[in-house]
Each structure stands twice: as structure tokens, then as C-alpha cells.
Design a protein around this motif. Structure first.
Motif, short mmCIF file in Angstrom:
data_model
loop_
_atom_site.label_atom_id
_atom_site.label_comp_id
_atom_site.label_asym_id
_atom_site.label_seq_id
_atom_site.Cartn_x
_atom_site.Cartn_y
_atom_site.Cartn_z
N GLU A 107 0.81 -1.23 0.00
CA GLU A 107 0.00 0.00 0.00
C GLU A 107 0.85 1.29 0.00
O GLU A 107 0.64 2.17 -0.84
N PRO A 108 1.84 1.43 0.93
CA PRO A 108 2.64 2.67 0.87
C PRO A 108 3.42 2.83 -0.43
O PRO A 108 3.64 3.96 -0.89
N LEU A 109 3.81 1.70 -1.04
CA LEU A 109 4.53 1.80 -2.32
C LEU A 109 3.60 2.37 -3.39
O LEU A 109 4.00 3.17 -4.23
N GLU A 110 2.33 1.94 -3.35
CA GLU A 110 1.36 2.45 -4.32
C GLU A 110 1.09 3.94 -4.08
O GLU A 110 1.07 4.73 -5.02
N ILE A 111 0.92 4.30 -2.80
CA ILE A 111 0.63 5.71 -2.48
C ILE A 111 1.75 6.61 -2.99
O ILE A 111 1.50 7.68 -3.56
N HIS A 112 2.99 6.17 -2.80
CA HIS A 112 4.12 7.02 -3.21
C HIS A 112 4.62 6.70 -4.63
O HIS A 112 5.68 7.16 -5.03
N LYS A 113 3.85 5.88 -5.34
CA LYS A 113 4.16 5.54 -6.73
C LYS A 113 5.60 5.01 -6.89
O LYS A 113 6.39 5.49 -7.70
N ILE A 114 5.91 4.03 -6.07
CA ILE A 114 7.24 3.40 -6.14
C ILE A 114 7.05 2.01 -6.75
O ILE A 114 6.15 1.27 -6.37
N GLY A 115 7.94 1.67 -7.69
CA GLY A 115 7.81 0.39 -8.40
C GLY A 115 7.01 0.60 -9.66
O GLY A 115 6.00 1.30 -9.64
N LYS A 116 7.46 -0.03 -10.78
CA LYS A 116 6.79 0.29 -12.05
C LYS A 116 5.42 -0.39 -12.18
O LYS A 116 4.55 0.11 -12.87
N ASP A 117 5.23 -1.52 -11.54
CA ASP A 117 3.93 -2.17 -11.60
C ASP A 117 3.72 -3.03 -10.35
O ASP A 117 4.58 -3.09 -9.48
N LYS A 118 2.58 -3.70 -10.32
CA LYS A 118 2.22 -4.51 -9.14
C LYS A 118 3.23 -5.63 -8.91
O LYS A 118 3.58 -5.94 -7.76
N ALA A 119 3.69 -6.22 -10.00
CA ALA A 119 4.64 -7.34 -9.87
C ALA A 119 5.93 -6.86 -9.19
O ALA A 119 6.48 -7.55 -8.32
N GLU A 120 6.38 -5.68 -9.57
CA GLU A 120 7.63 -5.16 -8.96
C GLU A 120 7.39 -4.84 -7.48
O GLU A 120 8.22 -5.11 -6.63
N ARG A 121 6.22 -4.26 -7.19
CA ARG A 121 5.92 -3.94 -5.78
C ARG A 121 5.79 -5.22 -4.95
O ARG A 121 6.20 -5.26 -3.80
N TYR A 122 5.26 -6.27 -5.58
CA TYR A 122 5.15 -7.55 -4.88
C TYR A 122 6.55 -8.07 -4.51
O TYR A 122 6.78 -8.51 -3.40
N GLU A 123 7.47 -7.95 -5.45
CA GLU A 123 8.85 -8.41 -5.19
C GLU A 123 9.49 -7.58 -4.07
O GLU A 123 10.22 -8.11 -3.23
N MET A 124 9.24 -6.27 -4.09
CA MET A 124 9.80 -5.39 -3.03
C MET A 124 9.23 -5.79 -1.66
O MET A 124 9.95 -5.83 -0.66
N ALA A 125 7.93 -6.08 -1.65
CA ALA A 125 7.29 -6.48 -0.38
C ALA A 125 7.88 -7.79 0.12
O ALA A 125 8.16 -7.96 1.31
N LYS A 126 8.08 -8.71 -0.81
CA LYS A 126 8.65 -10.03 -0.46
C LYS A 126 10.04 -9.86 0.15
O LYS A 126 10.37 -10.43 1.19
#
Ligand code: SF4
Length: 331
Positions: A122-141
Motif C-alpha cells: 500500500e505505501p509503495l502504491e501511495i508514493h508511486k514506487i515500483g513500475k507495476d504490481k509485480a515489482e511492488r510484490y517483489e519489493m514487499a517479499k
């Protein structure tokens, strides 16, 4: 500590609240509560400042001021070269990303309806970090694994109620750090956890602050916890910093009678640590009705006449170890 760069500084910071108080059990009158009363503290990159004191001493209000969640009554907070109150919207948004907080209660700080992966993403989405959901998923992992929850896939789909208290606090730490902040405040980060898992969570917090070169503030009523995690420590009493300096110097010398009493109370096994401050007498005065002079004089075993009249000022005892007490010429 890698470099002596100041990340955040509070200068003569004050916060007053106008509160209603009951007199004679009935009549309400308004009084001023000086929650934070002219404190000067700072944190450098790569170091941790511990803030310690009894409940109601102003620790949490200080944290909220430093995060911009309260407006100061007076004084200033300087982030890098900019005053917090002078920040424009863009700078404020960047600051919101840079400054993160880990709360006392992981049961309340995580949304019970969010799976762990959503809580972290969620905070990654709010701050528009990561190019897509897949990248944000990897960052969360990745951040979950760094926080000791591995393999992360085993935790990503769970809800908070499906995890233990220690695991939840690790998720809260991961959520705060996924944004790669410069500044992290942890407010009583282990006081709600079972004693057996506190050490592991504290160790994680210390590792994250050190390896990521953050400026950290850890708030606790327990001076032994603060000793474990902080490079410097500030002791607060009724809105004032009464002693601060390098942690080992502060603990070994403990010039101020209140610091000495806190150290005495440190081995108390009571998890709520209801301060059995055997070296001092009585309860802390009502913060809306502070005593004149040194506000600790009503409980201090070393109080002198001057303490009832004049408020002591901070004096440098050497090496940045400051103490506000008339025993050391703080006048
Ligand atoms: Fe005690 Fe006086 Fe020092 Fe206050 S100023 S801590 S009352 S000795």
C-alpha cells in the motif's frame, strides 16, 4: 555511525494543550498542559537516539511533533536545512516518505482486513514506487524476508490475526522500511509483546537502523531497552529533557537524580514497569499544575532551597553530555 550528518533537530520545541480539568469533582476549568516544554534534541544519520521517561513525560508528543503530526506551539524542527513548518506541499510529501513510525501496538497499527502483501504494498502504491504490481510484490517479499519472515510466500497471503504478536510487529517494521526512509521513530516498539520475543524484535530494529544508515529514535519507559539500542539517550521528565548524552556516559555517570532512579527501576520484571522508583518519593505532579523551580523537586532526594525557586538549565558536562540540575551549576 558513518558520517556526522544531522537528519533532524528540535530547537526549543514546545507543545501546549488547552485542557479541561475538573476541580472539586464538578466544575470544569481550562488549563494549559505543557506536554513538551522547550526541548533541544537531534539525531544524526546512522545513529539512534533513545528517549526515556515515565508515562506522561512528553515522549510520544515529541515523536508526533517530529513527524509533523502535531503543530508546535513554539520552537522549530529542522529537517536537513529546512524548517518543517516552512515546507511546501512537495517537500512535505517527500518528508512523509522519509519519516516513518513503528507504533507500540501491532494489533492496532495493521489493517485487519488487509492481507500482509497489501499492507506492505500500500505505501509503495501511495508514493508511486515500483513500475507495476509485480515489482511492488517483489519489493514487499524482499523486505518481509529482511524482517525475518521467510520464506515470505508463507506470510504474504495471511491476515494479521493469523500471525503472532512478534510476527505482526515485524510486518509493521517492514511496512515502515519498504519506503526506504531516512528517519524512523519506534514508540515503545516491544512493550505490547511477550517478554520471550522482545529481544528478537529489538535486534531486528537495531540491525535495520544500522545497516540502512537511518536516523532512529526509540521511545521507551525502560532505560535498559534504550541502553541496548541507542547511541545517545535523552531522559525526559514532565516535558523537559533533564539529561542527555552518549548512552554509556549517561548510564555510567547518571548525574541527574531522576536518571539514577530510572536506572534503579530498570530490572523491574513487571512488563508494564509501574516504576517502583525506590530512590524517589511520591507520584509525578499533575502536568497542568507544575511546581515552580525544578519540576522534579517534589520527589528529588537531593533537592535544595534553590531548586524550589529556580528552574535549572542544561549544562555540558563534557562530550555532549548535558544535564539540567542545580547540583551541577545548571542555573
Ligand atoms: Fe534535584 Fe534540585 Fe537537581 Fe532538581 S535541580 S534534580 S530538585 S537537585
Amino acid at each position: 555511525m558513518t558520517e556526522n550528518k544531522r537528519v533532524i533537530e528540535a530547537i526549543n520545541l514546545r507543545k501546549e494543550f488547552n485542557v479541561k480539568v475538573r476541580t472539586d469533582g464538578k466544575v470544569k476549568e481550562r488549563k494549559t498542559l505543557k506536554a513538551v516544554d522547550g526541548i533541544n534534541i537531534f539525531v544524526n544519520k546512522g545513529e539512534t537516539l533513545g528517549i526515556v521517561g515515565e508515562s506522561g513525560c512528553g515522549k510520544t508528543t515529541t515523536a508526533k511533533l517530529l513527524l509533523g503530526l502535531h503543530e508546535p506551539t513554539d520552537g522549530s524542527i529542522v529537517i536537513g536545512d529546512t524548517k518543517l513548518t516552512h515546507m511546501n506541499r512537495k517537500d512535505m510529501k517527500a518528508f512523509r516518505r522519509q519519516a516513518q513510525m513503528v507504533f507500540q501496538d501491532p494489533y492496532e497499527s495493521l489493517n485487519p482486513r488487509f492481507r500482509i502483501k497489501d499492507t506492505i504494498m500500500e505505501p509503495l502504491e501511495i508514493h508511486k514506487i515500483g513500475k507495476d504490481k509485480a515489482e511492488r510484490y517483489e519489493m514487499a517479499k524482499q523486505i518481509l524476508e529482511e524482517s525475518g519472515l521467510k520464506p515470505a510466500e508463507q506470510f504474504m497471503e495471511r491476515f494479521p490475526h493469523e500471525m503472532s504478536g512478534g510476527q505482526r510487529q515485524r510486518v509493521a517494521i517492514a511496512r515502515a522500511l519498504v519506503l526506504q526512509p531516512d528517519f524512523l521513530i519506534a514508540d515503545e516498539p516491544v512493550s505490547m509483546l511477550d517478554v520471550s520475543i522482545r529481544a528478537g524484535v529489538l535486534k531486528l530494529l537495531r540491525k535495520m537502523i544500522t545497516t540502512r544508515d537511518l536516523a532512529g529514535i526509540v521511545i521507551s519507559h525502560d532505560i535498559s531497552l534504550v541502553r541496548y539500542i541507542s547511541d545517545r539517550t535523552a531522559v525526559m521528565y514532565l516535558g523537559k529533557v533533564v539529561e542527555q548524552g552518549p548512552t554509556e556516559s549517561l548510564i555510567e555517570k547518571r548525574y541527574h537524580p531522576y536518571t539514577d532512579a530510572l536506572m534503579e527501576a530498570a530490572p523491574n520484571p513487571d512488563p508494564e514497569l509501574k516504576f517502583s522508583l525506590s530512590k524517589i518519593k511520591g507520584e509525578a505532579p499533575n502536568p497542568v499544575d507544575l511546581p515552580c523551580g525544578c519540576r522534579f523537586h517534589t520527589r528529588c532526594p537531593k533537592a535544595m532551597d534553590v531548586c524550589k525557586k529556580d528552574e535549572p538549565i542544561e549544562v555540558d558536562m563534557g562530550g555532549g553530555h548535558m544535564v539540567a540540575c542545580h547540583l551541577y551549576g545548571g542555573k
